[in-house]
Write a protein that holds these residues in place. Structure first.
Motif, short mmCIF file in Angstrom:
data_model
loop_
_atom_site.label_atom_id
_atom_site.label_comp_id
_atom_site.label_asym_id
_atom_site.label_seq_id
_atom_site.Cartn_x
_atom_site.Cartn_y
_atom_site.Cartn_z
N ILE A 57 8.31 7.82 -8.40
CA ILE A 57 7.69 8.00 -7.09
C ILE A 57 8.30 9.22 -6.41
N LEU A 58 7.41 10.02 -5.79
CA LEU A 58 7.86 11.19 -5.06
C LEU A 58 8.35 10.78 -3.67
N CYS A 59 9.41 11.40 -3.18
CA CYS A 59 9.84 11.19 -1.79
C CYS A 59 8.73 11.66 -0.85
N GLY A 60 8.74 11.14 0.41
CA GLY A 60 7.74 11.56 1.38
C GLY A 60 7.73 13.06 1.55
N PRO A 61 6.54 13.65 1.84
CA PRO A 61 6.44 15.12 1.91
C PRO A 61 7.22 15.71 3.06
N ASN A 62 7.59 14.85 4.10
CA ASN A 62 8.29 15.39 5.27
C ASN A 62 9.78 15.06 5.24
N CYS A 63 10.22 14.58 4.06
CA CYS A 63 11.59 14.09 3.89
C CYS A 63 12.50 15.24 3.48
N GLN A 64 13.72 15.28 4.03
CA GLN A 64 14.69 16.30 3.65
C GLN A 64 15.40 15.91 2.36
N GLY A 65 15.25 14.68 1.91
CA GLY A 65 15.88 14.17 0.70
C GLY A 65 16.02 12.67 0.82
N CYS A 66 15.42 11.92 -0.15
CA CYS A 66 15.39 10.47 0.00
C CYS A 66 16.40 9.79 -0.91
N ASN A 67 16.72 8.51 -0.58
CA ASN A 67 17.58 7.66 -1.41
C ASN A 67 16.85 7.36 -2.71
N ARG A 68 17.55 7.57 -3.87
CA ARG A 68 16.87 7.42 -5.16
C ARG A 68 16.50 5.99 -5.50
N PHE A 69 17.09 5.01 -4.79
CA PHE A 69 16.75 3.60 -5.05
C PHE A 69 15.63 3.12 -4.12
N THR A 70 15.70 3.47 -2.77
CA THR A 70 14.78 2.89 -1.78
C THR A 70 13.74 3.86 -1.29
N GLY A 71 13.97 5.17 -1.43
CA GLY A 71 13.04 6.17 -0.91
C GLY A 71 13.27 6.50 0.52
N VAL A 72 14.24 5.83 1.20
CA VAL A 72 14.54 6.11 2.61
C VAL A 72 15.07 7.54 2.72
N CYS A 73 14.57 8.25 3.77
CA CYS A 73 14.97 9.65 3.94
C CYS A 73 16.35 9.70 4.59
N GLU A 74 17.37 9.56 3.76
CA GLU A 74 18.72 9.42 4.31
C GLU A 74 19.33 10.75 4.73
#
Length: 640
Positions: free
Chosen positions: A597-614
């Motif tokens: 799954i791709l991280c959200g397009p507006n994310c600076q970098g997401c958590n590799r397990f949950t996808g949260v834009c940490e």
């Protein structure tokens, strides 16, 4: 195209002129042929000598069927020298003018001379390209100065449109006469040609030879023999020294009764050499019956003696010590070899046990103190013990038991002493060999032995000791260089090999490898691994894979164990990892199972397990996945 001269006889009187009738009619009653025959009017009717009745049914003319081509030929029986061809064409016994029917079939004819029945192999004598119904003569005489066996008459109507006045093609030949002579003749009375060079035909009219005369002949017609003591081509060669002044043969210049004294050869142009006692030579081959005089040799006694010989027939060799003698007397006029003197260099010069140039070389160890040969220093009776060679200056090597060597080549009759080898027993043993003839190898554990005794004076290989490195060195469960390595887990506590550490009976359970220093991996059910390569016979315990089960599985989906051979996950990878063995963390920008799954397009970098834009959102966005627009940014835009 061959140039031809067409002679037209406009009346019967012209045909009977002496210049034409002096030649023989070579075609009379010879074998003839035509491409087709109308009824019984065969080809031979045109060479039967009859042409008083020129009508169709007069029985004196050869006729063919109508066609596109018409060909007729006569075989003269051999190659002849042709002068001209006479043709009488059919007239129907009517006046031969432009209204005569037969003229249209005559126009366009050709005459060939050939040595075969194919006209293309011969020459074209004449081809009608200009005559009209009003101008074509009949009969016609065609000058044709060629050689050939077949005379071929040819006509065709193959290429339309035909010239004006041409009609359909028939062949109406009432008589063909071929006048000339046999080959190698000329003139109206067929005289024989002279002796032309190369045997070619002379000019058929004048008899002159195109390439000159054969040797020995001259004159315009090459029919006169050379005279005035001459011979050969154009009679340019002068006869030579024939016996009693006789003339020579007009062709080859040979003398019929031999040569005068002092000359020889076919033409008597060769001068005799120096025969013994002044005798004349043989007038045929120049040989001397009693041999050669002094200073010369050879078949004809005209060659000076070769260097090193002199006297009658050059049969005597110069003295052996002569630098080169006079070919008449044998005197050494160019001096003597070193250490010789005298008129014939027969006196020896060296003394005091010397030899060679200016006697500067000392003799070697000749047997019993005999003097050496004064030129090359060789010892005639051999060498004293301990020396060898031509001059006995070489020293013997170390022969077995102190035997003397062979005084010629230095070889030892019973082989070499200890420490040496070779043909003359003067070469030291190569490294790793020793003893008599260097025949023994050093000990296998020796770093290099003494060539006389075999003692390992340069030390032993690791793990060995002793004078000959024959004793094993290591103990206390050690091996290798300086016994610094410890043995591995050998079966039943056996000692390892003192050099390479290998276990003679294999390894204890749980160890493997040549030295049993490797530990088994996570084999299934705690089974021991293979003692050589560490492989697990029944595979790996869960969580391990590979040949030796030493690799740890990655994070397979749902906690499934990986494949125990290659570490692959049957149902893919768990969240946050990917790769063949599910042990690689997701690359930036991806998360979830298999990192699919791709991280959200507006994310600076997401958590590799949950996808949260940490690592935060792009400006203007908010939310765990940066999926919501920021109200602050919305209000800011409205204010503008």
């Amino acid at each position: 195209m061959y140039a031809v001269v067409l002679l037209v006889c406009c009346s019967w009187l012209a045909l009977l002129c002496p210049s034409a009738q002096a030649y023989e009619n070579l075609a009379l009653r010879k074998r003839a042929w035509q491409s087709s025959t109308l009824m019984s009017f065969t080809a031979d009717l045109a060479v039967d000598g009859r042409y008083t009745d020129l009508a169709k049914r007069g029985g004196q003319c050869a006729m063919s069927y109508r066609g596109r081509t018409a060909e007729w030929r006569v075989d003269l029986g051999g190659v002849k020298n042709i002068h001209h061809v006479f043709i009488q064409y059919m007239t129907g016994n009517r006046v031969m003018d432009e209204n005569n029917y037969f003229i249209g079939t005559f126009l366009g004819f050709s005459v060939y001379i050939s040595n075969t029945t194919d006209k293309q192999d011969g020459v074209l004598c004449f081809r009608d390209t200009n005559y009209t119904r009003a101008t074509i003569p009949n009969p016609v005489n065609i000058t044709c100065p060629y050689h050939g066996r077949y005379v071929i008459y040819y006509n065709n109507r193959t290429h339309r449109p035909f010239p004006e006045g041409y009609s359909n093609l028939w062949n109406f030949l009432c008589e063909v006469e071929v006048y000339g002579c046999d080959v190698y003749t000329y003139g109206v009375d067929c005289k024989r040609c002279g002796n032309c060079s190369g045997g070619v035909q002379c000019d058929h009219v004048t008899g002159t030879c195109p390439n000159g005369c054969e040797p020995g002949m001259y004159g315009d017609e090459c029919d006169r023999e050379c005279s005035n003591n001459t011979y050969g081509v154009e009679c340019k060669e002068l006869c030579s020294n024939c016996s009693n002044g006789e003339p020579c043969h007009h062709v080859d210049g040979s003398c019929p009764s031999g040569c005068n004294a002092g000359a020889y050869g076919k033409t008597c142009k060769e001068s005799c050499g120096k025969c013994r006692n002044g005798e004349p030579c043989n007038d045929v081959d120049g040989s001397c019956r009693y041999g050669c005089d002094v200073g010369v040799y050879g078949k004809t006694c005209d060659e000076a003696c070769q260097p090193g010989r002199y006297g009658f027939n050059c049969a005597t060799p110069c003295g052996p010590n002569c630098q080169g003698c006079n070919r008449f007397t044998g005197v050494c006029e160019f001096g003597c070899l070193l250490e010789w003197t005298g008129t014939f260099c027969e006196e020896r010069k060296c003394s005091n046990n010397t030899y060679g140039v200016e006697c500067k070389e000392l003799c070697g160890h000749c047997s019993n103190g005999e003097p050496c040969q004064h030129l090359d220093g060789s010892c005639l009776s051999g060498c004293n013990a301990g020396a060898y060679g031509v001059t006995c200056k070489e020293s013997c090597g170390n022969c077995s038991n102190g035997d003397p060597c062979n005084d010629v080549d230095g070889s030892c009759p019973n082989g070499c002493d200890v420490g040496v080898y070779g043909k003359t027993c003067d070469e030291a043993c190569q490294p790793d060999r020793y003893g008599l003839n260097c025949a023994k190898p050093c000990g296998p554990n020796c770093q290099g032995c003494n060539r006389f005794t075999g003692v390992c004076e340069f030390g032993c290989l690791p793990g060995w000791k002793g004078i000959f490195c024959e004793e094993r060195k290591c103990g206390n469960n050690t091996y290798g260089v300086e016994c610094e390595e410890f043995c591995g887990d050998c079966s039943n506590g056996e000692l390892c090999h003192h050099v390479d550490g290998s276990c003679p009976s294999g390894c204890n359970a749980g160890s493997y490898g040549v030295t049993c220093k490797e530990s088994c991996g996570n084999c299934s059910n705690g089974e021991p691994c293979h003692h050589v390569d560490g492989s697990c016979p029944s595979g790996c315990n869960a969580g391990a894979y590979g040949v030796t089960c030493k690799e740890s599985c990655g994070n397979c989906s749902k906690g499934e164990p990986c494949n125990d051979v290659d570490g692959s996950c049957r149902y893919g990878c768990d969240i946050g990892v990917y790769g063949k063995t599910c042990d690689e963390a997701c690359q930036p920008g991806r998360y979830g199972i298999n990192c699919a799954i791709l991280c959200g397009p507006n994310c600076q970098g997401c958590n590799r397990f949950t996808g949260v834009c940490e690592f935060g959102c792009l400006p203007g966005w908010t939310g765990p996945s940066c999926e919501k627009r920021s109200k602050y940014m919305f209000r800011l835009r409205l204010s503008y």
